[in-house]
Design a protein around this motif. Structure first.
Motif, short mmCIF file in Angstrom:
data_model
loop_
_atom_site.label_atom_id
_atom_site.label_comp_id
_atom_site.label_asym_id
_atom_site.label_seq_id
_atom_site.Cartn_x
_atom_site.Cartn_y
_atom_site.Cartn_z
N LYS A 1 -6.31 -5.49 -5.43
CA LYS A 1 -4.99 -5.00 -5.81
C LYS A 1 -4.90 -5.21 -7.33
O LYS A 1 -4.30 -6.18 -7.81
CB LYS A 1 -3.90 -5.77 -5.05
N CYS B 1 -2.62 5.80 0.48
CA CYS B 1 -1.62 6.34 -0.45
C CYS B 1 -1.61 5.48 -1.71
O CYS B 1 -2.25 4.43 -1.78
CB CYS B 1 -0.25 6.35 0.20
N ALA B 2 -0.83 5.91 -2.70
CA ALA B 2 -0.79 5.20 -3.98
C ALA B 2 -0.40 3.74 -3.79
O ALA B 2 -0.93 2.86 -4.47
CB ALA B 2 0.20 5.90 -4.91
N THR B 3 0.51 3.48 -2.84
CA THR B 3 0.93 2.08 -2.58
C THR B 3 1.08 1.79 -1.08
O THR B 3 1.88 0.94 -0.70
CB THR B 3 2.27 1.77 -3.30
N ASN C 1 -1.05 2.21 3.13
CA ASN C 1 -2.21 2.60 3.93
C ASN C 1 -1.85 3.75 4.87
O ASN C 1 -0.67 4.00 5.13
CB ASN C 1 -2.74 1.41 4.73
N GLY D 1 -4.31 -3.47 3.38
CA GLY D 1 -2.92 -3.89 3.33
C GLY D 1 -2.63 -4.95 4.38
O GLY D 1 -3.24 -4.97 5.45
N THR E 1 0.32 -5.19 5.85
CA THR E 1 1.05 -4.47 6.91
C THR E 1 0.03 -3.79 7.83
O THR E 1 0.18 -3.83 9.06
CB THR E 1 1.99 -3.41 6.30
N ALA F 1 3.23 -0.19 4.45
CA ALA F 1 3.26 -1.01 3.24
C ALA F 1 4.38 -2.04 3.37
O ALA F 1 5.32 -1.82 4.15
CB ALA F 1 3.49 -0.16 1.99
C1 LIG Z 1 -3.19 0.90 -3.08
C2 LIG Z 1 -2.43 0.23 -1.99
N1 LIG Z 1 -2.83 0.40 -0.72
C3 LIG Z 1 -2.16 -0.18 0.31
C4 LIG Z 1 -1.03 -0.97 0.08
C5 LIG Z 1 -0.29 -1.61 1.25
O1 LIG Z 1 -0.47 -3.01 1.25
P1 LIG Z 1 0.57 -4.00 1.93
O2 LIG Z 1 0.72 -3.58 3.35
O3 LIG Z 1 -0.06 -5.34 1.80
O4 LIG Z 1 1.86 -3.89 1.18
C6 LIG Z 1 -0.60 -1.18 -1.23
C7 LIG Z 1 0.57 -2.01 -1.48
O5 LIG Z 1 1.18 -2.01 -2.51
C8 LIG Z 1 -1.32 -0.57 -2.29
O6 LIG Z 1 -0.93 -0.74 -3.57
#
Ligand SMILES: Cc1ncc(COP(=O)(O)O)c(C=O)c1O
Length: 279
Positions: A145, A178-180, A182, A201, A203, A238
């Motif tokens: 990350k 996705c950008a932020t 899964n 992620g 989540t 996410a």
């Molecule tokens: C590139 C990316 N993929 C996946 C995720 C999802 O991760 P998480 O479920 O830990 O928030 C994020 C979270 O910000 C992310 O930046």
């Protein structure tokens, strides 16, 4: 952002937290971070977020200067200082100060934690489903990350114009993440999610655990872009989005265009799980 943050061993007013301009995070966008939520004063899956931070740092040749125990204490102190019981936090480890502006210098990273209120998506998104737009891109060191979100930042205007909630990264024939968030797809009752070249992620991890416990079949594997058109359901996951059902990707309607039963079931189970572990 809340008034108090933690930086390099101290709790400080946000406007008194400083970083040197020679830090590689500023000069080269080189650093790592993690993001999690706190419910009822309990950080959700803190150990998982800490492990991911350690792993992100390792992949970038950086060292996290605190233990899991330290982190737990810092977060609790910061919650008290900011008078919060629910919050979201961003933990950041910078690339550190550099003599020549590009080389890493050990033990010079700065470590800070920012706290904010929880930020939820509108409830209509979970009822009606949301839209994604696609963009061909694979993140640099996808397992980390890291702070390189350049395409994500640049694509925000296009995303908003399209009325989408996220940008889905594809790598030629493959769907990544996705950008932020899964990416998950449901086909004939099987839950399928990309395995390689994505950020794992937290989540995503919890959803896979819940699915397994509820006897839903899982496949972690490469996912083809062509599978989008034949999917019964799609959702993204996410920390701030939970399980967000997707009913449209670019111009393609997903399934029957409505939020699917497995997405709803997993979202309810996920919410129950949070309530259970953070009571
Ligand atoms: C590139 C990316 N993929 C996946 C995720 C999802 O991760 P998480 O479920 O830990 O928030 C994020 C979270 O910000 C992310 O930046």
């Amino acid at each position: 952002m809340k008034s108090y943050c933690y930086i390099d061993g101290q709790i400080k007013k946000l406007n008194q937290a400083m970083l040197p301009v020679t830090d590689l995070s500023i000069l080269r966008g080189f650093g790592v971070f993690d993001f999690l939520r706190i419910y009822n004063q309990k950080p959700f899956r803190l150990a998982d977020h800490f492990d991911r931070l350690i792993n992100s740092a390792k992949l970038m040749n950086l060292d996290v200067p605190v233990s899991l125990d330290d982190l737990d204490k810092i977060i609790k102190n910061l919650l008290v200082k900011n008078k919060l019981t629910e919050a979201s936090i961003k933990i950041v480890l910078t690339g550190g100060e550099s003599d020549d502006g590009i080389s890493l210098k050990s033990q010079t990273s700065h470590f800070f934690i920012l706290m904010d209120d929880l930020c939820d998506m509108p409830s209509s998104v979970f009822k009606k489903g949301a839209k994604l737009i696609t963009y061909n891109h694979q993140r640099v060191i996808p397992g980390a990350k890291n702070s390189n979100y350049i395409p994500a930042v640049l694509m925000q205007t296009k995303k908003k114009k399209a009325g989408a909630v996220e940008i889905l990264y594809t790598d030629n024939d493959l769907v990544l993440e996705c950008a932020t968030s899964n990416f998950f797809l449901v086909k004939a009752g099987v839950l399928i999610t990309p395995k390689n070249n994505v950020l794992k992620g937290i989540t995503r991890k919890v959803v896979l655990e819940i699915a397994k416990k509820n006897k839903i079949k899982i496949e972690e594997r490469d996912v083809l872009v062509s599978e989008i058109k034949t999917a019964d359901e799609i959702f993204i996951t996410a920390t701030n989005k939970f399980i967000c059902p997707i009913v449209m990707i670019d111009k393609n309607k997903i399934g029957d265009g409505k939020v699917g039963p497995i997405s709803v079931k997993l979202l309810n189970l996920y919410k129950d799980y949070i309530a259970e572990v953070c009571k």
